[in-house]
Design an enzyme around this catalytic site. Structure first.
Site, PDB file in Angstrom:
ATOM      1  N   LYS A 266       0.856  -1.200   0.000  1.00  0.00           N
ATOM      2  CA  LYS A 266       0.000   0.000   0.000  1.00  0.00           C
ATOM      3  C   LYS A 266       0.890   1.249   0.000  1.00  0.00           C
ATOM      4  CE  LYS A 266      -1.680   2.937   2.763  1.00  0.00           C
ATOM      5  NZ  LYS A 266      -1.598   4.160   1.930  1.00  0.00           N
TER       6      LYS A 266
ATOM      7  N   CYS B  26      13.892  11.957   5.340  1.00  0.00           N
ATOM      8  CA  CYS B  26      13.997  11.517   6.734  1.00  0.00           C
ATOM      9  C   CYS B  26      15.369  11.830   7.293  1.00  0.00           C
ATOM     10  CB  CYS B  26      13.680  10.037   6.843  1.00  0.00           C
ATOM     11  SG  CYS B  26      14.547   9.080   5.620  1.00  0.00           S
TER      12      CYS B  26
ATOM     13  N   GLU C 135      10.356  16.915  14.563  1.00  0.00           N
ATOM     14  CA  GLU C 135      10.565  16.829  13.121  1.00  0.00           C
ATOM     15  C   GLU C 135       9.618  17.801  12.401  1.00  0.00           C
ATOM     16  OE1 GLU C 135       9.182  13.355  10.857  1.00  0.00           O
ATOM     17  OE2 GLU C 135      11.211  13.247  10.058  1.00  0.00           O
TER      18      GLU C 135
ATOM     19  N   GLU D  31      10.554   2.387  10.122  1.00  0.00           N
ATOM     20  CA  GLU D  31      11.497   3.469   9.808  1.00  0.00           C
ATOM     21  C   GLU D  31      10.714   4.756   9.956  1.00  0.00           C
ATOM     22  OE1 GLU D  31      14.622   3.275   9.283  1.00  0.00           O
ATOM     23  OE2 GLU D  31      14.823   1.122   8.988  1.00  0.00           O
TER      24      GLU D  31
HETATM   25  P1  NAD Z   1       2.533   8.906   7.511  1.00  0.00           P
HETATM   26  O1  NAD Z   1       2.875   8.158   8.753  1.00  0.00           O
HETATM   27  O2  NAD Z   1       1.431   9.881   7.567  1.00  0.00           O
HETATM   28  O3  NAD Z   1       2.130   7.876   6.351  1.00  0.00           O
HETATM   29  C1  NAD Z   1       2.994   6.865   5.914  1.00  0.00           C
HETATM   30  C2  NAD Z   1       2.163   5.739   5.317  1.00  0.00           C
HETATM   31  O4  NAD Z   1       1.359   5.161   6.346  1.00  0.00           O
HETATM   32  C3  NAD Z   1       1.187   6.159   4.217  1.00  0.00           C
HETATM   33  O5  NAD Z   1       1.120   5.143   3.240  1.00  0.00           O
HETATM   34  C4  NAD Z   1      -0.141   6.249   4.970  1.00  0.00           C
HETATM   35  O6  NAD Z   1      -1.271   6.046   4.154  1.00  0.00           O
HETATM   36  C5  NAD Z   1       0.004   5.110   5.950  1.00  0.00           C
HETATM   37  N1  NAD Z   1      -0.823   5.230   7.152  1.00  0.00           N
HETATM   38  C6  NAD Z   1      -1.313   6.366   7.721  1.00  0.00           C
HETATM   39  N2  NAD Z   1      -2.058   6.040   8.805  1.00  0.00           N
HETATM   40  C7  NAD Z   1      -2.007   4.693   8.931  1.00  0.00           C
HETATM   41  C8  NAD Z   1      -2.546   3.771   9.859  1.00  0.00           C
HETATM   42  N3  NAD Z   1      -3.306   4.165  10.885  1.00  0.00           N
HETATM   43  N4  NAD Z   1      -2.265   2.458   9.708  1.00  0.00           N
HETATM   44  C9  NAD Z   1      -1.479   2.027   8.686  1.00  0.00           C
HETATM   45  N5  NAD Z   1      -0.968   2.857   7.762  1.00  0.00           N
HETATM   46  C10 NAD Z   1      -1.211   4.173   7.880  1.00  0.00           C
HETATM   47  O7  NAD Z   1       3.888   9.560   7.016  1.00  0.00           O
HETATM   48  P2  NAD Z   1       4.118  10.468   5.709  1.00  0.00           P
HETATM   49  O8  NAD Z   1       3.631  11.832   6.012  1.00  0.00           O
HETATM   50  O9  NAD Z   1       3.628   9.780   4.490  1.00  0.00           O
HETATM   51  O10 NAD Z   1       5.723  10.461   5.623  1.00  0.00           O
HETATM   52  C11 NAD Z   1       6.508  11.350   6.320  1.00  0.00           C
HETATM   53  C12 NAD Z   1       7.145  10.656   7.506  1.00  0.00           C
HETATM   54  O11 NAD Z   1       7.894   9.518   7.076  1.00  0.00           O
HETATM   55  C13 NAD Z   1       8.145  11.539   8.205  1.00  0.00           C
HETATM   56  O12 NAD Z   1       7.989  11.430   9.604  1.00  0.00           O
HETATM   57  C14 NAD Z   1       9.495  10.950   7.787  1.00  0.00           C
HETATM   58  O13 NAD Z   1      10.547  11.168   8.675  1.00  0.00           O
HETATM   59  C15 NAD Z   1       9.172   9.520   7.680  1.00  0.00           C
HETATM   60  N6  NAD Z   1      10.154   8.829   6.839  1.00  0.00           N
HETATM   61  C16 NAD Z   1      11.078   8.044   7.453  1.00  0.00           C
HETATM   62  C17 NAD Z   1      12.053   7.392   6.719  1.00  0.00           C
HETATM   63  C18 NAD Z   1      13.067   6.518   7.402  1.00  0.00           C
HETATM   64  O14 NAD Z   1      13.664   5.698   6.727  1.00  0.00           O
HETATM   65  N7  NAD Z   1      13.301   6.660   8.697  1.00  0.00           N
HETATM   66  C19 NAD Z   1      12.063   7.538   5.331  1.00  0.00           C
HETATM   67  C20 NAD Z   1      11.116   8.357   4.724  1.00  0.00           C
HETATM   68  C21 NAD Z   1      10.156   8.995   5.500  1.00  0.00           C
END
Ligand code: NAD
Length: 495
Positions: free
Chosen positions: A176, A285, A386, A251
């Site tokens: 997803k 990230c 962040e 992550e």
């Molecule tokens: P997010 O947590 O809002 O969403 C990430 C994914 O999770 C999306 O596909 C979303 O649809 C899904 N999601 C949202 N709610 C969910 C739930 N309740 N259950 C299951 N899935 C759910 O994050 P974002 O805004 O898409 O991404 C930004 C974040 O990602 C930042 O905090 C960034 O630091 C982090 N990030 C971390 C890394 C790493 O390797 N550490 C890499 C890239 C991004």
């Protein structure tokens, strides 16, 4: 013109979403540009995908790993062939610059080639038994059906980091992607179809975190969840997987730091700060959201950094002259602007930027000027939380020990960098920094696929993606002993 898609893939069939609900995929640099419309998957769609993955699992797990890896190799070649086309789509759908879009896809290509080789390694160990005529070894065993949930900031590279090792391991997959970048995800999945991957091995559901993502996390058939995203959602995923005793690898967010010591090459350290903070508009990230500079060079560093930031062109990622592109969506834009206000209220000084760009060529997109705070102190919210946008801040430090203490004062621990020519400072930082990725004389961003990637503390739960650890998320270790003595032998000296 929007592209319309039938885009939930379950068991080799492309189907429309069960509910009929859809969502729009828009260009962050031009909100009038509708890129695509996708079905908002729900629990029924997720269940159908998991069922397809379950049906495909026995044959896929029994397929020799080098054969499984061949599909990944073919997808790597397809990514290489379509790199320019995908980069143009990425600059439009996700918004990052063309140069960075190419790099995102290149990371996918590099990792495909790396993981394709892994299919012929998958090394275990052999070891000696304490008993005669008994042979001992370890084997990797696929964990089962993997649920993969990805964010939007690396729309090809992050899905690649999860899909490739899951498939090489022998897992079948339900993927997803983020709701902001479904079309690039779809293109990647179609490449597996083109490569001839058997039906049901890779299934694909678009939609929101609720209900699609959470249905995937909760489905009893899913044995492991690999999630990259925010700490807030990651915590929920960890709790739910914990209750169900599922493997879960996370992550999450970070608050990365660049340390500049007085003996550093300041020009390089300025470039590293500008690139680390503002590449992908700070939406990495590993983005440099704190710059800790020794007091002896702070004035000069600040001057040169501000001069560099003043040269940055902000605009659509599709424009080759642009260095700083749009942020992903209006919600994220509002959140970043809120943090800028928090910084002001906390007493930090806006030295550059500090506002949205909303007129002329910026009128239709989510643009924020590159923002640099001066007078940031370690306890401020803008130094602890962040922001995930084009915002960084300068913190004054007086020694490498103090820099390490400031670096480690946050709940996260993904990427830290130090600029110095002093070997003692470099090694103190290497030893002392509680970060999963550490650079000396290189910026906080720019991970390479052959190294393990992941963070300490609240950035994750101890797993590492890519590198030699890539298969660990998706496999169990099996300890195998073969007794060829022809008698019952008892371990631990039992007669
Ligand atoms: P997010 O947590 O809002 O969403 C990430 C994914 O999770 C999306 O596909 C979303 O649809 C899904 N999601 C949202 N709610 C969910 C739930 N309740 N259950 C299951 N899935 C759910 O994050 P974002 O805004 O898409 O991404 C930004 C974040 O990602 C930042 O905090 C960034 O630091 C982090 N990030 C971390 C890394 C790493 O390797 N550490 C890499 C890239 C991004």
């Amino acid at each position: 013109m929007a592209e319309e898609h039938l885009d939930i893939l379950a068991g080799g069939r492309w189907i429309t979403g069960h509910s009929g609900d859809t969502f729009e995929d828009r260009n962050p640099a031009d909100r009038d540009d509708l890129v695509a419309v996708f079905p908002a998957g729900d629990t029924v769609d997720v269940a159908e995908c998991v069922e397809a993955a379950r049906a495909a699992y026995p044959a896929w797990a029994a397929t020799p790993a080098p054969r499984r890896a061949d599909y990944v190799l073919r997808v790597g070649l397809a990514l290489e062939r379509d790199k320019e086309d995908l980069a143009a789509l990425m600059a439009r759908e996700m918004g990052k610059t063309l140069k960075e879009s190419r790099a995102d896809i290149q990371e996918g290509i590099d990792f495909a080639f790396y993981m394709a080789g892994e299919g012929r390694r998958m090394f275990g160990v052999t070891t000696k038994s304490e008993l005669p005529n008994k042979f001992s070894m370890t084997l990797r065993h696929p964990i089962g059906i993997a649920g993969l949930i990805t964010p939007w900031n690396f729309p090809i590279a992050i899905p690649a980091w999860k899909i490739f090792p899951a498939l090489v391991s022998g897992c079948t997959v339900v993927f997803k992607p983020a709701e902001d970048t479904p079309l690039l995800a779809l293109r990647l999945v179609r490449m597996f179809e083109e490569a001839g991957l058997p039906d049901g091995v890779l299934n694909f559901v678009t939609g929101f975190g609720e209900p699609a993502g959470s249905a995937l996390v909760d489905h009893a058939g899913v044995r492991c969840v690999s999630f990259t995203g925010s700490l807030q959602v990651g915590r929920q995923v960890a709790e739910r997987c914990g209750r169900a005793m599922k493997r879960c690898s996370l992550e999450l967010g970070s608050k990365n730091i660049l340390i500049v010591m007085p003996d550093a090459d300041l020009d390089l350290a300025v470039e590293a700060g500008a690139w680390g903070a503002f590449a992908t508009s700070g939406q990495r990230c590993t983005a440099t959201s704190r710059i800790a500079v020794h007091g002896r060079v702070l004035g000069e560093y600040r001057k040169r950094l501000l001069e560099r930031v003043a040269t940055m062109k902000v605009g659509p990622g599709t424009d080759p002259g642009v260095e700083l592109a749009a942020v992903i969506n209006e919600r994220q834009k509002a959140r970043i602007l809120e943090y800028i206000e928090i910084g002001r209220a906390e007493g930090a000084t806006v030295l550059a930027g500090g506002h949205a760009l909303e007129t002329g060529e910026h009128a239709k997109g989510n643009f924020i000027a590159p923002t640099v705070f001066g007078g940031m102190t370690p306890g401020m919210r803008i130094a602890q939380e962040e922001i995930f946008g084009p915002v960084t801040g300068l913190i004054e430090i007086g020694s490498v020990e103090e820099a390490i203490e400031v670096a480690n004062s946050v709940q996260y621990g993904l990427s830290a960098a130090i600029y110095t020519h002093d070997v003692s400072s470099a090694f103190k930082a290497i030893e002392g920094l509680e970060f999963g990725v550490v650079y000396v004389n290189a910026p906080t961003i720019g991970a390479e696929v052959q190294l393990p990637f992941g963070g300490m503390k609240c950035t994750g739960n101890g797993h590492r993606e890519a590198g030699p650890t890539a298969l660990d998320e998706f496999t169990e270790w099996k300890a195998v002993s073969v007794d060829f003595s022809g008698k019952l032998q008892k371990a631990q000296g039992v007669e």
